[in-house]
Design an enzyme around this catalytic site. Structure first.
Site, PDB file in Angstrom:
ATOM      1  CG  ASN A   1      -1.364   1.166   1.493  1.00 55.78           C
ATOM      2  OD1 ASN A   1      -1.897   1.533   2.547  1.00 55.78           O
ATOM      3  ND2 ASN A   1      -1.922   2.021   0.126  1.00 55.78           N
TER       4      ASN A   1
ATOM      5  CE1 TYR B   1     -13.764   9.011   0.063  1.00 55.98           C
ATOM      6  CE2 TYR B   1     -11.483   8.386  -0.679  1.00 55.98           C
ATOM      7  CZ  TYR B   1     -12.864   8.356  -0.647  1.00 55.98           C
ATOM      8  OH  TYR B   1     -13.481   7.233  -1.835  1.00 55.98           O
TER       9      TYR B   1
ATOM     10  CG  ASP C   1     -18.436  15.345   0.419  1.00 52.13           C
ATOM     11  OD1 ASP C   1     -18.193  14.498   1.081  1.00 52.13           O
ATOM     12  OD2 ASP C   1     -18.490  15.147  -0.731  1.00 52.13           O
ATOM     13  CG  ASP C   2     -15.021  13.346   2.968  1.00 52.64           C
ATOM     14  OD1 ASP C   2     -16.241  12.665   2.611  1.00 52.64           O
ATOM     15  OD2 ASP C   2     -14.095  13.179   2.074  1.00 52.64           O
TER      16      ASP C   2
HETATM   17  O1  LIG Z   1     -14.580  16.177  -5.317  1.00 54.24           O
HETATM   18  P1  LIG Z   1     -14.656  14.489  -5.611  1.00 54.24           P
HETATM   19  O2  LIG Z   1     -13.541  14.341  -6.515  1.00 54.24           O
HETATM   20  O3  LIG Z   1     -15.969  14.071  -5.946  1.00 54.24           O
HETATM   21  O4  LIG Z   1     -14.249  13.737  -4.268  1.00 54.24           O
HETATM   22  C1  LIG Z   1     -14.646  13.797  -2.952  1.00 54.24           C
HETATM   23  C2  LIG Z   1     -15.711  12.891  -2.786  1.00 54.24           C
HETATM   24  O5  LIG Z   1     -15.409  11.529  -3.088  1.00 54.24           O
HETATM   25  C3  LIG Z   1     -15.654  10.525  -1.857  1.00 54.24           C
HETATM   26  O6  LIG Z   1     -16.772  10.019  -1.725  1.00 54.24           O
HETATM   27  P2  LIG Z   1     -16.837   8.658  -2.068  1.00 54.24           P
HETATM   28  O7  LIG Z   1     -18.258   8.262  -3.014  1.00 54.24           O
HETATM   29  O8  LIG Z   1     -15.655   7.855  -2.844  1.00 54.24           O
HETATM   30  O9  LIG Z   1     -17.033   7.742  -0.752  1.00 54.24           O
HETATM   31  P3  LIG Z   1     -17.903   7.764   0.481  1.00 54.24           P
HETATM   32  O10 LIG Z   1     -19.126   7.068   0.238  1.00 54.24           O
HETATM   33  O11 LIG Z   1     -17.132   7.231   1.655  1.00 54.24           O
HETATM   34  O12 LIG Z   1     -18.230   9.077   0.934  1.00 54.24           O
HETATM   35  C4  LIG Z   1     -15.489  11.677  -0.790  1.00 54.24           C
HETATM   36  O13 LIG Z   1     -16.075  11.177   0.398  1.00 54.24           O
HETATM   37  C5  LIG Z   1     -16.193  13.088  -1.406  1.00 54.24           C
HETATM   38  O14 LIG Z   1     -17.697  12.775  -1.079  1.00 54.24           O
HETATM   39  N1  LIG Z   2      -2.958   2.837  -3.624  1.00 51.62           N
HETATM   40  C1  LIG Z   2      -1.909   2.059  -3.393  1.00 51.62           C
HETATM   41  O1  LIG Z   2      -1.570   1.696  -2.373  1.00 51.62           O
HETATM   42  C2  LIG Z   2      -1.411   1.390  -4.950  1.00 51.62           C
HETATM   43  C3  LIG Z   2      -0.227   0.560  -4.593  1.00 51.62           C
HETATM   44  C4  LIG Z   2       0.654   0.333  -5.767  1.00 51.62           C
HETATM   45  N2  LIG Z   2       1.284   1.620  -5.883  1.00 51.62           N
HETATM   46  C5  LIG Z   2      -0.332   0.072  -7.105  1.00 51.62           C
HETATM   47  O2  LIG Z   2      -0.578   0.910  -7.822  1.00 51.62           O
HETATM   48  O3  LIG Z   2      -0.670  -1.030  -7.147  1.00 51.62           O
HETATM   49 MG   LIG Z   3     -18.043  11.021  -0.199  1.00 55.31          MG
END
Ligand SMILES: O=P(O)(O)OC[C@H]1O[C@H](OP(=O)(O)OP(=O)(O)O)[C@H](O)[C@@H]1O
Ligand SMILES: NC(=O)CC[C@H](N)C(=O)O
Ligand SMILES: [Mg+2]
Length: 504
Positions: free
Chosen positions: A101, A257, A365-366
């Site tokens: 990771n 997040y 949002d987060d």
């Molecule tokens: O500005 P953006 O590029 O849209 O990215 C940010 C958004 O993406 C993620 O949600 P996601 O749907 O991945 O997961 P969650 O259900 O855990 O909130 C995060 O929580 C935001 O809502």
């Molecule tokens: N998100 C990651 O941790 C990616 C691990 C690795 N760099 C891959 O691309 O598979």
């Molecule tokens: Mg989200």
């Protein structure tokens, strides 16, 4: 981001590995893999897809053995082809399996050295294959037929000397054991735990503590930055600091997040950190907008819920779940490609009109990264009849690429890059936009100074990269290689798999 796990047990570990991958699925949805070890033999199953689709009963039956390693992938290097699904395997020395990771920032240089100096072959564009081969070379030069823990510690010390970037990794050697290491900044999370059985102790190492909880392992500790944790086949635990200058600087975006709220990373509860983010944001609103006219606070599920609830409590404003999430759609941010991300937001979230009609709503949002979610959600709130639509982000504007394992390679794809907050608000179509301040975010995660973590990697917010090796030229090359257009072209090329026999 990816999820990794390794177990040394007293009985077959296939089910516990699978269970761990299911609860780490939020860290990677593109591919999943498990390698188990039965005596001197390794069994592999990996493919593109979610863990529940990759592992069918017939695969589980073949994943025999009392130790193993698992991975769920969210690519940050190479392609998303199944050839780059993990764990990776290398035959020499001793047969090593590795799950990674993170993301290496000096992968290109390491690749050259591996080929030209270490005489190793690389078959993919994955930096994880590079990490594995560096480890293999560093173990090979120990030149020992029967390895012991000192050989592993020396080999990992060699990895730390040569590799830069973010890496939390779990590796396994047949007939020997499982070991894990975290980069000298501890950028990516890694914990280990212990479970007692009548046959003796069992150990699990995983990206997040939630994987330990759900399989009945008690959290022992985080793996310290630069530390190696090794469990031999006979159940003995050995730990050793293998880096010259370790400095804990975990990625703050895990708390914003990535991680599950029920995980504890570096002794900090992710849930509590998110609650404190909500409190801080409320304080900012009270300070800068004392006469606000917000009628209702509405979270954007899932991740923002914890912060949004606290924010509403602190403001003394009604909290309502105005968006319903389709539970069968995964996380949109970690999906590959902007087209699928955009489509998925609409499939994933739907508004309950009566929570919006004629009200001034504060959507929370987060984070706002590409703006894919916020742009569409603001429009949905208007379509649902909202009077005014305000938006708050529990994190500051994301303005810089991530190079340590989050796939945000191109500054030009970030909505706040090169824009002021007002410009972002206009771009999103909101009536008012409130971002968390970076000092407040750090304070929230740091438990108001009470945590032992006194430094975080905050590069996506301030462009300060903790490894100190990230130059504008590196960022430009990364953007050229991994922008959405380049990724689409790469996905069209198929890659061959050279690996252990892969169950199908
Ligand atoms: O500005 P953006 O590029 O849209 O990215 C940010 C958004 O993406 C993620 O949600 P996601 O749907 O991945 O997961 P969650 O259900 O855990 O909130 C995060 O929580 C935001 O809502
Ligand atoms: N998100 C990651 O941790 C990616 C691990 C690795 N760099 C891959 O691309 O598979
Ligand atoms: Mg989200």
């Amino acid at each position: 981001m990816c999820g990794i796990v390794g177990i040394v047990g007293q009985a077959p570990v296939n089910q516990s590995l699978y269970d761990a991958l299911l609860v780490l699925q939020h860290r990677g949805q593109d591919a999943a893999g498990i390698v188990t070890c039965e005596g001197g033999k390794l069994h592999l199953r990996k493919d593109n897809g979610l863990a529940r689709d990759v592992f069918q009963t017939k695969h589980m039956l073949r994943l025999r053995g009392n130790m193993g390693v698992g991975h769920v992938r969210y690519p940050t290097a190479g392609a998303s082809s199944s050839a780059e699904a993990q764990p990776f395997y290398v035959n020499s020395p001793h047969g090593i399996v590795l799950a990674h990771n993170g993301n290496l920032t000096n992968a290109e240089e390491l690749k050259r050295d591996l080929i030209v100096e270490d005489l190793r072959h690389l078959n993919t564009e994955s930096d994880s294959e590079i990490l594995l081969n560096i480890l293999a070379h560093e173990l090979q030069i120990q030149g020992r037929l029967r390895i012991d823990e000192q050989d592993i510690f020396r080999a990992v010390a060699g990895v730390h000397r040569r590799c830069r970037g973010g890496y939390a990794a779990v590796a396994m050697i047949p007939g020997f054991g499982v070991f894990a290491f975290r980069d000298p900044h501890g950028i990516r999370p890694l914990v280990y735990g212990r479970r007692e059985t009548p046959e003796g102790a069992e150990y699990m190492i995983a990206s997040e503590s939630v994987a330990l909880d759900t399989s009945g392992f008690d959290l022992v500790s985080d793996v310290a930055p630069g530390e190696t944790v090794l469990i031999t086949l006979d159940g003995q635990l050995h730990t050793r600091q293998c880096a010259a200058n370790p400095v804990l600087s975990p990625c703050i975006f895990e708390f914003v997040y990535f991680a599950r709220p029920d995980s504890i990373i570096d002794n900090i509860s992710v849930h509590k950190a998110r609650s404190r983010m909500g409190k801080k944001l409320a304080a900012k609103i009270k300070r800068e907008w004392p006469n606000h006219d917000i009628d209702v606070v509405i979270p954007i599920p899932d991740t923002s819920r914890t912060a949004a609830l606290q924010l509403a409590n602190q403001l003394g404003v009604h909290y309502a779940e105005g968006f319903i999430k389709n539970r069968y759609i995964g996380r949109t941010f970690i999906m590959p490609g902007q087209k699928v991300r955009k489509r998925s937001v609409r499939q994933k979230l739907n508004a309950i009109d009566l929570e919006f009609r004629r009200k001034n709503v504060l959507l929370v949002d987060d984070s706002i990264v590409r703006g894919t979610t916020s742009q569409q959600i603001i429009q949905m709130a208007r379509d649902a009849g909202a009077n005014r639509v305000y938006f708050a982000s529990a994190a500051p504007p994301v303005r810089f690429p991530n190079v340590y394992g989050i796939d945000m390679p191109a500054a030009s794809e970030l909505i706040a890059h090169g824009r002021t907050e007002d410009e972002v608000a206009r771009e999103l179509g909101t009536d008012r936009l409130i971002f968390q301040d970076l000092e407040d975010l750090i304070d929230a995660v740091q438990k108001k100074g009470k945590s032992h973590v006194d430094r975080f990697d905050t590069s996506v917010f301030d462009g300060q990269y903790v490894t100190g090796d990230v130059t504008p030229e590196y960022l430009q090359a990364l953007e050229d290689r991994r922008n959405d257009g380049a990724k689409e072209q790469r996905a069209a090329r198929s890659e061959s798999i050279l690996d252990l026999h892969n169950s199908n």
